[in-house]
Scaffold this motif. Structure first.
Motif, short mmCIF file in Angstrom:
data_model
loop_
_atom_site.label_atom_id
_atom_site.label_comp_id
_atom_site.label_asym_id
_atom_site.label_seq_id
_atom_site.Cartn_x
_atom_site.Cartn_y
_atom_site.Cartn_z
N ALA A 132 0.98 -1.27 -0.03
CA ALA A 132 0.33 -0.02 0.00
C ALA A 132 1.51 1.10 0.16
CB ALA A 132 -1.12 0.32 1.26
N LEU A 133 1.69 1.32 1.30
CA LEU A 133 3.13 2.65 0.66
C LEU A 133 3.52 2.57 -0.32
CD1 LEU A 133 5.04 2.04 3.87
CD2 LEU A 133 3.17 3.84 3.55
N LEU A 224 -13.34 18.28 6.65
CA LEU A 224 -12.27 18.22 5.29
C LEU A 224 -13.19 16.92 4.56
CD1 LEU A 224 -10.15 16.75 7.89
CD2 LEU A 224 -9.71 18.73 7.00
N PRO A 225 -12.66 16.63 3.63
CA PRO A 225 -13.09 16.60 2.42
C PRO A 225 -13.51 14.71 2.67
CG PRO A 225 -12.37 17.50 1.05
CD PRO A 225 -11.32 17.88 2.72
N LEU A 226 -14.36 13.92 2.62
CA LEU A 226 -14.49 12.34 2.97
C LEU A 226 -13.54 11.76 2.08
CD1 LEU A 226 -16.38 10.73 3.69
CD2 LEU A 226 -17.03 10.16 1.69
N HIS A 227 -12.57 11.63 1.41
CA HIS A 227 -11.97 10.92 1.09
C HIS A 227 -10.49 11.26 2.33
CE1 HIS A 227 -10.52 14.84 -1.55
NE2 HIS A 227 -9.15 14.40 -0.46
N LEU A 233 -8.60 6.12 8.37
CA LEU A 233 -9.67 5.58 8.95
C LEU A 233 -8.74 4.25 8.20
CD1 LEU A 233 -13.02 6.31 8.88
CD2 LEU A 233 -11.14 5.90 11.47
N VAL A 234 -7.98 4.68 6.41
CA VAL A 234 -7.54 3.24 6.92
C VAL A 234 -6.09 2.76 6.75
CG1 VAL A 234 -6.46 2.08 3.88
CG2 VAL A 234 -8.74 2.87 4.29
N ILE A 235 -5.41 4.22 7.67
CA ILE A 235 -4.28 4.10 7.92
C ILE A 235 -4.56 3.53 9.81
CG2 ILE A 235 -2.27 5.34 8.43
CD1 ILE A 235 -2.81 6.84 5.75
N VAL A 240 -3.93 0.35 14.92
CA VAL A 240 -4.50 -0.43 16.51
C VAL A 240 -4.88 -2.04 16.14
CG1 VAL A 240 -7.26 -0.51 17.43
CG2 VAL A 240 -6.57 1.83 16.12
N TYR A 241 -4.51 -2.35 14.93
CA TYR A 241 -4.94 -4.04 15.49
C TYR A 241 -3.66 -4.01 15.90
CZ TYR A 241 -4.20 -8.45 13.29
OH TYR A 241 -3.39 -10.20 13.30
N TRP A 242 -1.97 -3.74 15.24
CA TRP A 242 -1.29 -4.06 15.88
C TRP A 242 -0.77 -4.21 16.77
CZ3 TRP A 242 0.64 -1.69 10.43
CH2 TRP A 242 0.80 -2.98 9.38
N PHE A 243 -0.86 -2.48 17.33
CA PHE A 243 -1.68 -2.43 18.88
C PHE A 243 -2.08 -3.03 20.26
CE2 PHE A 243 -2.55 0.46 23.07
CZ PHE A 243 -1.64 0.79 23.26
#
Length: 272
Positions: A132-133, A224-227, A233-235, A240-243
């Protein structure tokens, strides 16, 4: 710009190869898994340290969160892109040699599609993060931002601050020091740095934007724009999962040490 990309393509794989040779020479008792794992972690710590330094430089240089720019933003994206490709390969090598050492000789007797699938199942999230990066974050940074938001890109660089401590923790485990006080202290630093730099950094970015335009923190998302919100949130979601995974690992380590102390007290009471 091409120079930064070429430098990254030379520095990270080159350093990995050098470290493998040096560690193999000085630590002759280490297996290939030990050498590859420690080499990969040291290069990872270097990349994360450089990313953090670049991020701090950019953030402290930008007074306007939207329009101020810094040359390091685009240059470091290009410099770091080859690292993402290299690190996928290095993680695969680490997985491959580790499984061979653990005695799983049949599927890991040689490199194959089966070993690749096993690696992807184990480290799917990290591989997706790296891809993704490369294919999302890099094009957006270089071509679609229209030169805006260098401050926020700098903040995203700072999220790498916790990575060297994660690498140190894995190296300590590789050295058999997972029950040491140093490993416990490093684990606490990992949790704190990860929470601050990978999770709290997102409300910090919203707060800084609100401060500049006089918007309360709880209302910034609606301006802010939705995107932009979806992208954040995607980042944030994998962080949060890894934490949560880190918290579970820390809890397991705490319980194991607690059981070890309890058994030690019982043994002493029996000898008294």
């Amino acid at each position: 710009m091409i120079t930064a990309f070429v430098c990254g393509a030379v520095v990270f794989p080159g350093l990995f190869c050098i470290l493998r040779k040096v560690l193999k020479h000085y630590f002759t008792q280490w297996s290939d898994a030990d050498v590859v794992c420690v080499s990969e972690r040291l290069v990872s710590a270097l990349h994360a340290s450089l990313a953090t330094a670049a991020g701090v430089t950019v953030v402290t240089s930008c007074r306007d969160t939207m329009t101020d720019s810094h040359w390091l933003v685009n240059e470091f994206v290009l410099f770091g892109a080859p690292y993402m490709v290299y690190d996928i390969f290095a993680m695969y090598l680490s997985h491959y040699h580790t499984q061979r050492v653990r005695g799983q000789s049949r599927p890991y007797s040689s490199h194959s599609l089966q070993t690749m699938k096993a690696f992807l199942r184990k480290d799917c999230m990290l591989v997706l993060h790296h891809l993704a990066l490369i294919f999302v974050f890099m094009p957006i940074t270089l071509f679609f931002r229209r030169g805006l938001g260098d401050f926020f890109i700098g903040c995203l660089y700072i999220t790498e601050f916790s990575t060297p401590f994660v690498s140190i923790g894995k190296i300590l485990i590789q050295l058999g020091l997972d029950d040491s006080r140093l490993h416990m202290i490093n684990g606490i630093v990992v949790l704190l740095s990860f929470f601050v730099c990978r999770i709290l950094v997102f409300p910090f970015m919203y707060w800084m934007y609100g401060q500049q335009f006089g918007i309360p923190l709880h209302s910034v998302a609606f301006h802010l724009p939705l995107h932009c919100n979806v992208g954040n949130l995607v980042i944030l979601a994998p962080q949060v999962y890894w934490f949560v995974l880190l918290l579970r690992k820390a809890n397991r380590l705490y319980l194991r040490q607690k059981r070890g102390k309890g058994n030690g007290n019982k043994d002493r009471s029996r000898t008294d």
